[in-house]
Design a protein around this motif. Sequence first.
Motif, PDB file in Angstrom:
ATOM      1  N   GLY A 237       0.801  -1.217   0.000  1.00 43.05           N
ATOM      2  CA  GLY A 237       0.000   0.000   0.000  1.00 43.05           C
ATOM      3  C   GLY A 237       0.831   1.262   0.000  1.00 43.05           C
ATOM      4  O   GLY A 237       0.283   2.369   0.108  1.00 43.05           O
ATOM      5  N   GLY A 238       2.141   1.123  -0.119  1.00 44.12           N
ATOM      6  CA  GLY A 238       3.014   2.291  -0.113  1.00 44.12           C
ATOM      7  C   GLY A 238       2.859   3.146  -1.363  1.00 44.12           C
ATOM      8  O   GLY A 238       2.507   2.652  -2.433  1.00 44.12           O
ATOM      9  N   ARG A 239       3.136   4.434  -1.228  1.00 43.29           N
ATOM     10  CA  ARG A 239       3.035   5.343  -2.367  1.00 43.29           C
ATOM     11  C   ARG A 239       4.146   5.061  -3.369  1.00 43.29           C
ATOM     12  O   ARG A 239       5.283   4.738  -3.004  1.00 43.29           O
ATOM     13  CB  ARG A 239       3.139   6.804  -1.915  1.00 43.29           C
ATOM     14  N   PHE A 240       3.823   5.237  -4.641  1.00 41.55           N
ATOM     15  CA  PHE A 240       4.842   5.157  -5.697  1.00 41.55           C
ATOM     16  C   PHE A 240       4.416   6.127  -6.790  1.00 41.55           C
ATOM     17  O   PHE A 240       3.973   5.745  -7.866  1.00 41.55           O
ATOM     18  CB  PHE A 240       4.962   3.735  -6.245  1.00 41.55           C
ATOM     19  N   GLU A 241       4.517   7.413  -6.458  1.00 36.66           N
ATOM     20  CA  GLU A 241       4.118   8.471  -7.376  1.00 36.66           C
ATOM     21  C   GLU A 241       5.367   9.061  -8.033  1.00 36.66           C
ATOM     22  O   GLU A 241       6.352   9.366  -7.352  1.00 36.66           O
ATOM     23  CB  GLU A 241       3.363   9.572  -6.632  1.00 36.66           C
ATOM     24  N   LEU A 242       5.301   9.223  -9.345  1.00 39.49           N
ATOM     25  CA  LEU A 242       6.445   9.730 -10.103  1.00 39.49           C
ATOM     26  C   LEU A 242       6.030  10.982 -10.877  1.00 39.49           C
ATOM     27  O   LEU A 242       5.803  10.930 -12.092  1.00 39.49           O
ATOM     28  CB  LEU A 242       6.968   8.649 -11.055  1.00 39.49           C
ATOM     29  N   PRO A 243       5.921  12.120 -10.196  1.00 44.36           N
ATOM     30  CA  PRO A 243       5.508  13.348 -10.883  1.00 44.36           C
ATOM     31  C   PRO A 243       6.576  13.822 -11.863  1.00 44.36           C
ATOM     32  O   PRO A 243       7.776  13.632 -11.634  1.00 44.36           O
ATOM     33  CB  PRO A 243       5.332  14.342  -9.724  1.00 44.36           C
ATOM     34  N   GLU A 244       6.127  14.416 -12.950  1.00 45.50           N
ATOM     35  CA  GLU A 244       7.049  14.903 -13.965  1.00 45.50           C
ATOM     36  C   GLU A 244       8.066  15.854 -13.352  1.00 45.50           C
ATOM     37  O   GLU A 244       7.728  16.778 -12.627  1.00 45.50           O
ATOM     38  CB  GLU A 244       6.265  15.620 -15.069  1.00 45.50           C
ATOM     39  N   GLY A 245       9.335  15.610 -13.609  1.00 48.59           N
ATOM     40  CA  GLY A 245      10.402  16.444 -13.061  1.00 48.59           C
ATOM     41  C   GLY A 245      10.906  15.980 -11.715  1.00 48.59           C
ATOM     42  O   GLY A 245      11.986  16.390 -11.281  1.00 48.59           O
ATOM     43  N   GLY A 246      10.108  15.137 -10.993  1.00 50.17           N
ATOM     44  CA  GLY A 246      10.505  14.618  -9.699  1.00 50.17           C
ATOM     45  C   GLY A 246      10.275  15.618  -8.581  1.00 50.17           C
ATOM     46  O   GLY A 246       9.745  16.705  -8.793  1.00 50.17           O
ATOM     47  N   PRO A 247      10.650  15.246  -7.353  1.00 53.82           N
ATOM     48  CA  PRO A 247      11.238  13.959  -6.986  1.00 53.82           C
ATOM     49  C   PRO A 247      10.184  12.866  -6.814  1.00 53.82           C
ATOM     50  O   PRO A 247       8.992  13.143  -6.725  1.00 53.82           O
ATOM     51  CB  PRO A 247      11.913  14.255  -5.633  1.00 53.82           C
ATOM     52  N   ALA A 248      10.648  11.613  -6.789  1.00 52.37           N
ATOM     53  CA  ALA A 248       9.755  10.482  -6.586  1.00 52.37           C
ATOM     54  C   ALA A 248       9.148  10.533  -5.197  1.00 52.37           C
ATOM     55  O   ALA A 248       9.819  10.892  -4.220  1.00 52.37           O
ATOM     56  CB  ALA A 248      10.534   9.174  -6.757  1.00 52.37           C
ATOM     57  N   GLU A 249       7.863  10.200  -5.112  1.00 54.68           N
ATOM     58  CA  GLU A 249       7.153  10.174  -3.837  1.00 54.68           C
ATOM     59  C   GLU A 249       6.893   8.719  -3.470  1.00 54.68           C
ATOM     60  O   GLU A 249       5.928   8.107  -3.940  1.00 54.68           O
ATOM     61  CB  GLU A 249       5.851  10.968  -3.956  1.00 54.68           C
ATOM     62  N   VAL A 250       7.784   8.147  -2.676  1.00 64.61           N
ATOM     63  CA  VAL A 250       7.727   6.732  -2.326  1.00 64.61           C
ATOM     64  C   VAL A 250       7.973   6.550  -0.840  1.00 64.61           C
ATOM     65  O   VAL A 250       8.407   7.473  -0.158  1.00 64.61           O
ATOM     66  CB  VAL A 250       8.779   5.930  -3.132  1.00 64.61           C
ATOM     67  N   PHE A 441      15.779   9.460 -13.742  1.00 62.19           N
ATOM     68  CA  PHE A 441      14.852   9.274 -14.870  1.00 62.19           C
ATOM     69  C   PHE A 441      13.853  10.430 -14.936  1.00 62.19           C
ATOM     70  O   PHE A 441      13.543  10.935 -16.010  1.00 62.19           O
ATOM     71  CB  PHE A 441      14.114   7.950 -14.741  1.00 62.19           C
ATOM     72  N   LEU A 442      13.328  10.820 -13.768  1.00 60.54           N
ATOM     73  CA  LEU A 442      12.319  11.876 -13.743  1.00 60.54           C
ATOM     74  C   LEU A 442      12.872  13.233 -14.174  1.00 60.54           C
ATOM     75  O   LEU A 442      12.135  14.089 -14.656  1.00 60.54           O
ATOM     76  CB  LEU A 442      11.724  11.993 -12.342  1.00 60.54           C
ATOM     77  N   SER A 443      14.166  13.424 -14.003  1.00 60.79           N
ATOM     78  CA  SER A 443      14.775  14.710 -14.360  1.00 60.79           C
ATOM     79  C   SER A 443      14.975  14.856 -15.859  1.00 60.79           C
ATOM     80  O   SER A 443      15.246  15.958 -16.350  1.00 60.79           O
ATOM     81  CB  SER A 443      16.144  14.857 -13.661  1.00 60.79           C
TER      82      SER A 443
END
Length: 448
Positions: A237-250, A441-443
């Motif tokens: 149930g952990g977050r794994f959000e990858l918004p454009e440009g970052g940073p990763a929200e995990v 990768f997000l950058s």
Amino acid sequence: MTGTPAQVGRHGPTRRRVLTTALAAGAAALGAGALSGCGSALAADDGSTVRLWDPFSGADGGLLNEMVAKAQPDMPGTRVERTVLEWGTPFYTKLAMASSGGRGPDVAVSHMSRLAGYAPTGLLDPWDTDLLAEYGIARDDFADAVWSRTQFDGQTYAVPLDTHPFIVFYHPGPAKKAGLLTADGTLDADAFSSPDRFLAAGKELAKASGKQGIAFGYVTDTAQCWRLFYGLYRQTGGRFELPEGGPAEVDVDRMAEVISFMAKVVDGTVNPKHLDYASAIASFVNKQTAMTLSGEWELGTYRAADKNVGAAPFPTVFGTPAVYADSHSFVLPHRDHPDEGHRRRTHRAVAALLKAGQVWATAGHIPAYQMVTRTTAYARLEPQAHYAQAASHVVLDPSVWFAGAGSDFQNAMSQVLQQALLGGMTPDRAARAMVRRLNTFLSKPSPA
């Protein structure tokens, strides 16, 4: 879709010219002969031919030919012409190049996990869902977990052919001896419902087989570690959000918890230690291990060695049902001025192929069109019917342009995970290293 450049203007010719330039270096690696075939999709014919590009060779290619033959009565006057391309980077690069110039086939098969790199960039055209419904294919015919990934900007850009999940295969003899089967002979999911129970079940399987418990082949593989990790992480149930440009929200702590568990699965105590992909297959085929963690696409290999091989959805180890998977899907390469009559013919052909999904199911893939999986004929397929419910809980790669089947992203994540499983990195360090690679990768902007 998360992490896609939706704000950029879509379907413009300037975008496609830029994309052509961006992909030129990769396309050059295919050779002149490969690219010269891009224009063949528009070769003159009487309009009755629907040209399909797909990556299916070998047994899967033969089954797709059978599907085409079975589907023929539902598409009278139409001929499906297949072009088989090498899977991986060559396939996706050629598809992108052909689509950017409007020179692609009428329809192509793509992994759903790659859609985020194609739909937002104008490389694909949306499906006409009203037209599909006219031919008997409706949104409600597909599991929510799969259909939700077909959408971009309120339109449908993929029609799922199947779901191919990461599951468990087992030999019924030692599984029964270990007390891990239910009264109806299927795997007892409760026996694997926590990290401790999973490992204890592995010990019982080792005792019952007299050899080893659970095999997992991952050494030097570019995707196996990621498949196992991501399915298990989503169970937390952990977050794994990858918004454009970052940073990763995990959740780094949950990532480390999953990695720690994975390391115990392959520590050699009761299970084979440090197997590569081929060795894991051989270990299970030769009954050196009682269970293996694998994709359903290996069903043919395992059943050839043991016609009674068992299979089940990947157990819910961390509380929330989630099974790592991908989906072969039909997509429409972009055309500037598509012929409406031919697009209608293409929609009808794809609808007919979906209805012939019982043929495809024999390979182990779960047909995405649920009218197939609800039939008596499908219920008689074993062990396919025993893991069909996995389709309701599948999780695909994050919906970002750089992820998906055959991507550098999967390889980068697997490299870090392999270090942890081989003992060269602690779980918490591995989790932080994965986050750093995610942010790298997000950058980077999408090539499109």
